[in-house]
Design a protein around this motif. Structure first.
Motif, PDB file in Angstrom:
ATOM      1  N   ASP A 213       0.835  -1.199   0.000  1.00  0.00           N
ATOM      2  CA  ASP A 213       0.000   0.000   0.000  1.00  0.00           C
ATOM      3  C   ASP A 213       0.878   1.261   0.000  1.00  0.00           C
TER       4      ASP A 213
ATOM      5  N   SER B  75       2.142   0.665  15.057  1.00  0.00           N
ATOM      6  CA  SER B  75       0.822   0.662  14.445  1.00  0.00           C
ATOM      7  C   SER B  75       0.787   1.731  13.359  1.00  0.00           C
ATOM      8  N   LYS B  76       0.156   1.394  12.226  1.00  0.00           N
ATOM      9  CA  LYS B  76       0.030   2.376  11.146  1.00  0.00           C
ATOM     10  C   LYS B  76      -1.266   3.151  11.297  1.00  0.00           C
TER      11      LYS B  76
HETATM   12  N1  UDP Z   1      -2.053  -1.008   6.427  1.00  0.00           N
HETATM   13  C1  UDP Z   1      -2.117  -0.661   5.080  1.00  0.00           C
HETATM   14  N2  UDP Z   1      -2.292   0.655   4.755  1.00  0.00           N
HETATM   15  C2  UDP Z   1      -2.424   1.642   5.698  1.00  0.00           C
HETATM   16  C3  UDP Z   1      -2.395   1.259   7.065  1.00  0.00           C
HETATM   17  C4  UDP Z   1      -2.203  -0.070   7.391  1.00  0.00           C
HETATM   18  O1  UDP Z   1      -2.024  -1.506   4.202  1.00  0.00           O
HETATM   19  O2  UDP Z   1      -2.581   2.803   5.329  1.00  0.00           O
HETATM   20  C5  UDP Z   1      -1.882  -2.428   6.778  1.00  0.00           C
HETATM   21  C6  UDP Z   1      -0.709  -2.734   7.675  1.00  0.00           C
HETATM   22  O3  UDP Z   1       0.451  -2.991   6.923  1.00  0.00           O
HETATM   23  C7  UDP Z   1      -1.199  -3.974   8.412  1.00  0.00           C
HETATM   24  C8  UDP Z   1      -2.680  -3.739   8.520  1.00  0.00           C
HETATM   25  O4  UDP Z   1      -3.015  -2.801   7.516  1.00  0.00           O
HETATM   26  O5  UDP Z   1      -0.986  -5.136   7.648  1.00  0.00           O
HETATM   27  C9  UDP Z   1      -3.109  -3.245   9.884  1.00  0.00           C
HETATM   28  O6  UDP Z   1      -2.330  -2.142  10.250  1.00  0.00           O
HETATM   29  P1  UDP Z   1      -1.783  -1.949  11.739  1.00  0.00           P
HETATM   30  O7  UDP Z   1      -1.182  -3.212  12.217  1.00  0.00           O
HETATM   31  O8  UDP Z   1      -0.944  -0.745  11.759  1.00  0.00           O
HETATM   32  O9  UDP Z   1      -3.170  -1.677  12.482  1.00  0.00           O
HETATM   33  P2  UDP Z   1      -3.523  -1.913  14.015  1.00  0.00           P
HETATM   34  O10 UDP Z   1      -2.918  -3.234  14.407  1.00  0.00           O
HETATM   35  O11 UDP Z   1      -2.950  -0.782  14.745  1.00  0.00           O
HETATM   36  O12 UDP Z   1      -5.019  -1.948  14.033  1.00  0.00           O
END
Ligand code: UDP
Ligand code: MG
Length: 319
Positions: free
Chosen positions: A51, A213-214
């Motif tokens: 992404d 986290s993203k």
């Molecule tokens: N991700 C993505 N694009 C974005 C944000 C996140 O593809 O703009 C992907 C990230 O690589 C991961 C998934 O979405 O595989 C969940 O992201 P993250 O672990 O940061 O979320 P959280 O665990 O904080 O809910």
């Protein structure tokens, strides 16, 4: 390497990846071992969507694809967000069933065979539901709980609580979902909307294997707004609620003034301060309601432009 010829079903595992170079080696070995457990009865493909990563994620995906014919990588032209990356993965996937999960192993890939088993007993949608969120701060847990309660309360009841984007969809559920080309996507809500027979398995959400986290707060709020606005028109109706409450106040004020005037014979209290306060209160409420309307109108505008949901920059070569 593919066992597609012997297997009767193909399962796609869709993983959106944003800047996941740190965790990628772990992801890769987890995917390999989970595929090993399911093959040859079930053939597996890995749909990895980059992404718009700024780091080495895409070259890692390409390297994985070079040594493993089951890998199908797609790279988006910029960061479109997790929901779009999942959508792209869903569009690309060819499986009879498609599992989506996070790259950071917070959604344990070991559960994929279990999801597949439940699917094979006849469910079209299998949610992996979080029983506990280890390694997530109190704020994230509390805000998630509040958010799902709010969604239910405003009538967006097709959204399964505590289900992230870790789930399995059958081919027909996926095809139905593919018909929904809305620009503002809250995929887990759309999955609920599509319907079909659903089932769930429980798991404990592990801490992120690596990387941050993203989802900073702003991105989380965006997603939450998308969820509310896409699945409920209740915010629009708030205008009526406010109007009703204000009307009651006004009525109370008028009755009170009339009583004072006619019964007690005193002139009702007057003054520029009360005038100013009521003008400001009405003004603020008006702006608030216009803002809500703007959210919906903006979405209509974005939708009628009819832009594609994402743009693909590159794909790994098909074998
Ligand atoms: N991700 C993505 N694009 C974005 C944000 C996140 O593809 O703009 C992907 C990230 O690589 C991961 C998934 O979405 O595989 C969940 O992201 P993250 O672990 O940061 O979320 P959280 O665990 O904080 O809910
Ligand atoms: Mg995560």
């Amino acid at each position: 390497m593919s066992n597609a010829s012997q297997a009767s079903v193909l399962v796609s595992i869709v993983v959106p990846c944003l800047d996941e170079e740190e965790v990628f080696p772990l992801l890769q070995s987890a995917l390999l071992s989970v595929a090993k457990r399911m093959e040859p009865a079930v053939a597996v493909e890995f749909v990895l969507v980059d992404d718009g990563s700024q780091d080495a994620t895409w070259s890692l995906i390409c390297a994985f694809a070079r040594v493993d014919a089951r890998v199908r990588g797609v790279s988006l032209s910029r960061n479109f967000g997790q929901q779009m990356a999942i959508t792209c993965g869903y569009d690309v996937a060819r499986g009879d069933a498609v599992v989506s999960m996070d790259a950071d192993l917070q959604d344990p890939p070991e559960l994929v065979p279990q999801l597949v088993e439940v699917w094979q007993t006849g469910a079209d949608v299998v949610y992996a539901v979080r029983s506990r969120r280890r390694g997530e701060g109190l704020f994230k847990r509390a805000s998630a709980a509040f958010f799902y309660r709010l969604l239910r309360w405003i009538g967006a009841s097709t959204i399964r609580e505590a289900s992230g984007d870790f789930r399995l969809l059958s081919r027909r559920a996926l095809d139905a979902l593919g018909e929904l080309r809305e620009q503002h996507r809250f995929v887990r809500g759309m999955v609920g909307w599509v319907g079909f027979k659903s089932a769930e398995i429980e798991y404990e959400r592990a801490p992120s294997a690596a990387g941050r986290s993203k989802y900073p707060l702003t991105k989380m709020l965006r997603l939450a707004t998308d969820a509310m606005v896409s699945f409920s028109v209740f915010p629009l109706r708030l205008t009526f609620v406010f109007a009703g409450i204000l009307a009651l106040f006004v009525l109370g004020y008028v009755v009170n003034a009339a009583l004072q005037w006619f019964v007690l014979g005193v002139e009702p209290v007057r003054g520029w301060m009360s005038l100013l306060v009521s003008v400001m209160a009405f003004g603020a409420l008006n702006l608030f309601c216009i803002g809500i309307m703007g959210e919906y109108v903006g979405r209509i505008y974005e939708q009628v432009k009819g832009r594609p949901l994402y743009v693909v920059r590159a794909r790994t070569p098909e074998p």
